[in-house]
Design a protein around this motif. Structure first.
Motif, PDB file in Angstrom:
ATOM      1  N   LYS A  64     -44.886 -18.453   0.381  1.00 18.68           N
ATOM      2  CA  LYS A  64     -44.584 -19.631  -0.436  1.00 18.68           C
ATOM      3  C   LYS A  64     -43.191 -19.444  -1.036  1.00 18.68           C
ATOM      4  CE  LYS A  64     -48.946 -20.772   0.095  1.00 18.68           C
ATOM      5  NZ  LYS A  64     -49.300 -20.230   1.370  1.00 18.68           N
ATOM      6  N   ASN A  65     -42.666 -20.497  -1.593  1.00 15.41           N
ATOM      7  CA  ASN A  65     -41.399 -20.430  -2.319  1.00 15.41           C
ATOM      8  C   ASN A  65     -40.253 -19.895  -1.449  1.00 15.41           C
ATOM      9  OD1 ASN A  65     -39.940 -20.990  -4.662  1.00 15.41           O
ATOM     10  ND2 ASN A  65     -40.014 -18.852  -5.292  1.00 15.41           N
ATOM     11  N   ILE A  66     -40.142 -20.454  -0.260  1.00 12.28           N
ATOM     12  CA  ILE A  66     -39.009 -20.068   0.592  1.00 12.28           C
ATOM     13  C   ILE A  66     -38.071 -21.257   0.757  1.00 12.28           C
ATOM     14  CG2 ILE A  66     -40.338 -18.323   1.854  1.00 12.28           C
ATOM     15  CD1 ILE A  66     -40.080 -20.453   4.229  1.00 12.28           C
ATOM     16  N   GLN A  67     -36.887 -20.954   1.238  1.00 13.07           N
ATOM     17  CA  GLN A  67     -35.907 -22.000   1.528  1.00 13.07           C
ATOM     18  C   GLN A  67     -35.501 -21.899   2.993  1.00 13.07           C
ATOM     19  OE1 GLN A  67     -32.830 -21.097  -1.260  1.00 13.07           O
ATOM     20  NE2 GLN A  67     -32.229 -19.211  -0.245  1.00 13.07           N
ATOM     21  N   SER A  68     -35.084 -23.000   3.560  1.00  9.55           N
ATOM     22  CA  SER A  68     -34.668 -22.985   4.959  1.00  9.55           C
ATOM     23  C   SER A  68     -33.304 -22.313   5.092  1.00  9.55           C
ATOM     24  CB  SER A  68     -34.632 -24.400   5.517  1.00  9.55           C
ATOM     25  OG  SER A  68     -33.683 -25.172   4.822  1.00  9.55           O
ATOM     26  N   VAL A  69     -33.054 -21.813   6.286  1.00  7.61           N
ATOM     27  CA  VAL A  69     -31.777 -21.182   6.621  1.00  7.61           C
ATOM     28  C   VAL A  69     -31.217 -21.924   7.825  1.00  7.61           C
ATOM     29  CG1 VAL A  69     -30.684 -19.079   7.501  1.00  7.61           C
ATOM     30  CG2 VAL A  69     -32.418 -18.913   5.707  1.00  7.61           C
ATOM     31  N   PRO A  70     -30.043 -22.508   7.692  1.00  6.10           N
ATOM     32  CA  PRO A  70     -29.460 -23.229   8.828  1.00  6.10           C
ATOM     33  C   PRO A  70     -29.142 -22.278   9.992  1.00  6.10           C
ATOM     34  CG  PRO A  70     -28.226 -23.640   6.799  1.00  6.10           C
ATOM     35  CD  PRO A  70     -29.211 -22.563   6.513  1.00  6.10           C
ATOM     36  N   LEU A  71     -29.295 -22.778  11.197  1.00  6.30           N
ATOM     37  CA  LEU A  71     -28.965 -21.988  12.380  1.00  6.30           C
ATOM     38  C   LEU A  71     -27.528 -21.491  12.310  1.00  6.30           C
ATOM     39  CD1 LEU A  71     -29.682 -20.897  15.183  1.00  6.30           C
ATOM     40  CD2 LEU A  71     -29.001 -23.102  16.114  1.00  6.30           C
ATOM     41  N   LYS A  72     -26.640 -22.317  11.788  1.00  8.75           N
ATOM     42  CA  LYS A  72     -25.229 -21.915  11.744  1.00  8.75           C
ATOM     43  C   LYS A  72     -25.003 -20.675  10.879  1.00  8.75           C
ATOM     44  CE  LYS A  72     -24.126 -25.305   8.202  1.00  8.75           C
ATOM     45  NZ  LYS A  72     -23.458 -26.550   7.909  1.00  8.75           N
ATOM     46  N   ALA A  73     -25.947 -20.348   9.979  1.00  2.00           N
ATOM     47  CA  ALA A  73     -25.819 -19.150   9.145  1.00  2.00           C
ATOM     48  C   ALA A  73     -25.986 -17.869   9.955  1.00  2.00           C
ATOM     49  CB  ALA A  73     -26.837 -19.180   8.007  1.00  2.00           C
ATOM     50  N   VAL A  74     -26.649 -17.954  11.105  1.00  2.00           N
ATOM     51  CA  VAL A  74     -26.822 -16.771  11.952  1.00  2.00           C
ATOM     52  C   VAL A  74     -26.101 -16.895  13.290  1.00  2.00           C
ATOM     53  CG1 VAL A  74     -29.040 -16.180  10.922  1.00  2.00           C
ATOM     54  CG2 VAL A  74     -28.986 -17.559  12.972  1.00  2.00           C
ATOM     55  N   ALA A  75     -25.587 -18.064  13.601  1.00  2.00           N
ATOM     56  CA  ALA A  75     -25.029 -18.345  14.926  1.00  2.00           C
ATOM     57  C   ALA A  75     -23.894 -17.413  15.326  1.00  2.00           C
ATOM     58  CB  ALA A  75     -24.568 -19.798  15.004  1.00  2.00           C
ATOM     59  N   GLU A  76     -23.123 -16.952  14.368  1.00  2.00           N
ATOM     60  CA  GLU A  76     -21.974 -16.101  14.694  1.00  2.00           C
ATOM     61  C   GLU A  76     -22.286 -14.606  14.639  1.00  2.00           C
ATOM     62  OE1 GLU A  76     -19.322 -17.485  16.039  1.00  2.00           O
ATOM     63  OE2 GLU A  76     -20.377 -19.386  15.731  1.00  2.00           O
ATOM     64  N   LEU A  77     -23.489 -14.246  14.234  1.00  2.00           N
ATOM     65  CA  LEU A  77     -23.862 -12.831  14.204  1.00  2.00           C
ATOM     66  C   LEU A  77     -23.865 -12.268  15.617  1.00  2.00           C
ATOM     67  CD1 LEU A  77     -26.944 -12.731  11.823  1.00  2.00           C
ATOM     68  CD2 LEU A  77     -24.687 -11.805  11.361  1.00  2.00           C
ATOM     69  N   PRO A  78     -23.210 -11.139  15.844  1.00  2.00           N
ATOM     70  CA  PRO A  78     -23.252 -10.544  17.191  1.00  2.00           C
ATOM     71  C   PRO A  78     -24.690 -10.296  17.663  1.00  2.00           C
ATOM     72  CG  PRO A  78     -21.573  -9.473  15.865  1.00  2.00           C
ATOM     73  CD  PRO A  78     -22.323 -10.402  14.947  1.00  2.00           C
ATOM     74  N   LEU A  79     -25.551  -9.889  16.758  1.00  2.00           N
ATOM     75  CA  LEU A  79     -26.939  -9.626  17.119  1.00  2.00           C
ATOM     76  C   LEU A  79     -27.644 -10.893  17.611  1.00  2.00           C
ATOM     77  CD1 LEU A  79     -29.178  -7.512  17.205  1.00  2.00           C
ATOM     78  CD2 LEU A  79     -29.628  -7.978  14.800  1.00  2.00           C
ATOM     79  N   TRP A  80     -27.293 -12.047  17.070  1.00  2.00           N
ATOM     80  CA  TRP A  80     -27.933 -13.302  17.448  1.00  2.00           C
ATOM     81  C   TRP A  80     -27.509 -13.755  18.838  1.00  2.00           C
ATOM     82  CZ3 TRP A  80     -31.969 -16.119  16.781  1.00  2.00           C
ATOM     83  CH2 TRP A  80     -31.989 -17.449  17.185  1.00  2.00           C
ATOM     84  N   GLN A  81     -26.333 -13.392  19.275  1.00  2.00           N
ATOM     85  CA  GLN A  81     -25.793 -13.874  20.552  1.00  2.00           C
ATOM     86  C   GLN A  81     -26.750 -13.597  21.716  1.00  2.00           C
ATOM     87  OE1 GLN A  81     -23.056 -15.811  20.337  1.00  2.00           O
ATOM     88  NE2 GLN A  81     -23.263 -15.317  18.171  1.00  2.00           N
ATOM     89  N   GLU A  82     -27.431 -12.497  21.666  1.00  2.00           N
ATOM     90  CA  GLU A  82     -28.366 -12.136  22.733  1.00  2.00           C
ATOM     91  C   GLU A  82     -29.617 -13.016  22.744  1.00  2.00           C
ATOM     92  OE1 GLU A  82     -31.197  -8.331  23.849  1.00  2.00           O
ATOM     93  OE2 GLU A  82     -29.397  -7.963  22.684  1.00  2.00           O
TER      94      GLU A  82
END
Length: 136
Positions: free
Chosen positions: A90-108
């Protein structure tokens, strides 16, 4: 313990959060059976609703898989998808895709969104989950 991303429209995820269940890949049991009690699931919503083109593009729900097997649930005559119980935070907030899009780890992993369900490493999970947790 494993970490997963599930992909579904925002309105479908909201139904699952309200009901304490997850449902993946149009109700198929295989992705649910890959997840075990104690695993974590983050839902990504590409759209607001299944039949809409209105984008959401956010990570919107976070929960831990509860003990028990996947089970069928009749949503409508002729449509009985499988579900699995999950304890959503409970009590969470959304995180936009663009917040992780540039992470090298996310690229895979970014190309895997089209598959509807996939495993991610703990480091990526921790990054996304930390952005979702609100300070209380």
């Amino acid at each position: 313990m494993n970490y997963w991303i599930g992909v579904a429209s925002k309105n479908h995820v909201e139904l699952g959060v309200a009901g304490g269940f997850c449902q993946l890949c149009h109700g198929k049991s295989a992705p649910l059976n890959r997840m075990k009690a104690g695993d974590w699931l983050i839902y990504y919503a590409p759209k607001q609703s299944l039949k809409s083109k209105e984008p959401c593009q956010e990570f919107i729900a976070l929960g831990q898989i509860l003990p028990g097997e996947a089970y069928p649930f009749e949503m409508a005559p002729g449509f009985t998808p499988d579900r699995k119980d999950i304890d959503f935070l409970k009590n969470i907030q959304s995180v936009p895709l663009k917040a992780v899009a540039e992470l090298p780890l996310w690229q895979e992993y970014r190309s895997r969104l089209r598959f509807g369900h996939f495993q991610i490493p703990e480091q990526l999970f921790s990054f996304i989950a930390s952005g979702m947790k609100k300070e209380v």
